[in-house]
Write an enzyme that holds these catalytic residues in place. Structure first.
Site, short mmCIF file in Angstrom:
data_model
loop_
_atom_site.label_atom_id
_atom_site.label_comp_id
_atom_site.label_asym_id
_atom_site.label_seq_id
_atom_site.Cartn_x
_atom_site.Cartn_y
_atom_site.Cartn_z
CB SER A 1 -0.97 0.00 0.95
OG SER A 1 -0.36 -0.03 2.28
CE LYS B 1 -2.44 1.97 5.23
NZ LYS B 1 -2.04 1.40 4.00
#
Length: 340
Positions: free
Chosen positions: A234, A279
Site C-alpha cells: 500500500s 491511516k
C-alpha cells in the site's frame, strides 16, 4: 491455613487472565499505525533535496486475543476481520508475513518503474527465478510447497519469470505431471506433482501456487529503499512520489508534510487498499497537511470517501485529495504554492 486457601482464587484468576493474553482468537484486529517520512528510507543516487516531506502510512495488524478483541469492539477506529479474510486457514503467520514482505518488494519495483518512466529514464530487470507467494488449499502443492520457496527449474528447464512459468504450465492438461526444482532454507529440493483443475476456474489447470518474480531492478541513478519489516503493497504511490521528487529538480513537496496511501501499478494506476480510516488517524497524528487517497473513479464506497468521513469525524485540518493515477498526484503538487 485460611490465608493459604484465600489466595487460591486470586492465583486461579491471575492464571486465567494471563492465559487469556496468549489464547488466539480466529480474528485479526487492525488499528492505526504510523506515518513515516520517506526521505530517510529512500535514497536516489545524487537525488535532489526537499523542503517538505512525503510519508507512508501504516496500520498495525495482529491476530486477536480476548483483550485486543474486546478493545477493538469498543473502539471506533479499530477493525475486526475473520481470519480467513486475512490469510488462508492453513497459512502460518510466518507464511503470511513472508507474503506481505514479497508484496512490499513488488510495490517498490512498481514505484521505481512508475517514477523513472515519468522522468523519462530507462528501467531494466535482471530475472533470477520465481518465488511462491501463496499456496492454494486443496491443490497438489498444498503440503509440498510453501510461501517463500524459490522455484528455478520446471521439468529441468530454467524459467526466470512467473509469466514464462505460467505459459509453460498452461499448455499442459489435467493429470500431466511436472517436476519442480526449488530452494528452501538454502537447500535445493525437488518435487513432482500432477496438474489439477482449479475449483474457482475449471478451465485452468495447475498445482495451485501464486508466483512473484525474483528479480533485481537496474536503474541509473541507483535507488535504494530500506523498509525493514514493513510489509504489504500500500505504500506504492508514496514511494513513487518520493523517488520522482528526488529524480527531478522541482521540489513537489513545496515545504508541506504530505501523506497518503494506495498500491501503484507499473503504469501508474493507483489501486485502493484496506485500513484507510486508521491511516488517516496515523497521518493526522504525524502532522500531515495533505493526504492522497485512492479515488476509485468516484465510487460511492471509495477509499477517498471513507477518508473524508474519517477526517471530518476526527476534526483534522488535513486536506484529503482524491487520485486515480500517479500523474494526477503530480499535477496537484505542481500547482501548489510554495509554503512560506
Amino acid at each position: 491455613m485460611r490465608s493459604r486457601f484465600s489466595l487460591r482464587p486470586f492465583i486461579i484468576i491471575t492464571v486465567i487472565l494471563i492465559a487469556a493474553m496468549f489464547y488466539s482468537l480466529p480474528y485479526y484486529v487492525s488499528k492505526p499505525g504510523m506515518a513515516k517520512e520517506l526521505e530517510p528510507i529512500i535514497n536516489v543516487e545524487n537525488g535532489q533535496d526537499e523542503s517538505g516531506s512525503f510519508m507512508l502510512t501504516t496500520v498495525r495488524m495482529g491476530q486477536a486475543n480476548i483483550y485486543s478483541y474486546l478493545a477493538a469492539k469498543l473502539s471506533k477506529y479499530q477493525e475486526i476481520y475473520p481470519i480467513d479474510m486475512i490469510r488462508d486457514k492453513k497459512e502460518t503467520d510466518e507464511e503470511y508475513n513472508a507474503r506481505q514482505l514479497h508484496m512490499m518488494e513488488g510495490s517498490k519495483e512498481n514505484a521505481i518503474e512508475t517514477a523513472f518512466h515519468k522522468a523519462r529514464l530507462p528501467v531494466h530487470y535482471r530475472y533470477k527465478g520465481v518465488y511462491i507467494l501463496e499456496v492454494v488449499p486443496g491443490m497438489p502443492a498444498e503440503g509440498k510447497l510453501k510461501t517463500g520457496d524459490k522455484i528455478f527449474k520446471v521439468d529441468g528447464q530454467i524459467f526466470d519469470s512467473a509469466e514464462k512459468f505460467t505459459d509453460y504450465v498452461r499448455k499442459k492438461h489435467v493429470g500431466d505431471s511436472i517436476s519442480l526444482t526449488y530452494s528452501r532454507d538454502g537447500k535445493t529440493r525437488q518435487v513432482k506433482m500432477a496438474l489439477k483443475k482449479f475449483k474457482d476456474d475449471p478451465s485452468k489447470v495447475g498445482v495451485g501456487i501464486g508466483l512473484v518474480d525474483d528479480k533485481d531492478i537496474i536503474t541509473n541513478p541507483h535507488v535504494k529503499i530500506n523498509t525493514d519489516e514493513i510489509g504489504g503493497p500500500s505504500a506504492g504511490l508514496m514511494f513513487s512520489l518520493e523517488i520522482y521528487n528526488q529524480l527531478t529538480k522541482e521540489d513537489l513537496t513545496k515545504g508541506y508534510q504530505i501523506a497518503g496511501t494506495g498500491t501503484i501499478s507499473p503504469d501508474g494506476i493507483v489501486v485502493p487498499i484496506g485500513g484507510i480510516e486508521q491511516k488517516i488517524i496515523a497521518a493526522d497524528k504525524a502532522g500531515a497537511e495533505i493526504f492522497f487517497a485512492p479515488n476509485e473513479k468516484g465510487a460511492a464506497d471509495s477509499n477517498y470517501r471513507a477518508a473524508v468521513k474519517t477526517a471530518k469525524d476526527i476534526g483534522t485540518k488535513m486536506k484529503i485529495v482524491p487520485v486515480d493515477t500517479f500523474d494526477q498526484a503530480v499535477r496537484y503538487l505542481s500547482k501548489l504554492r510554495q509554503k512560506t
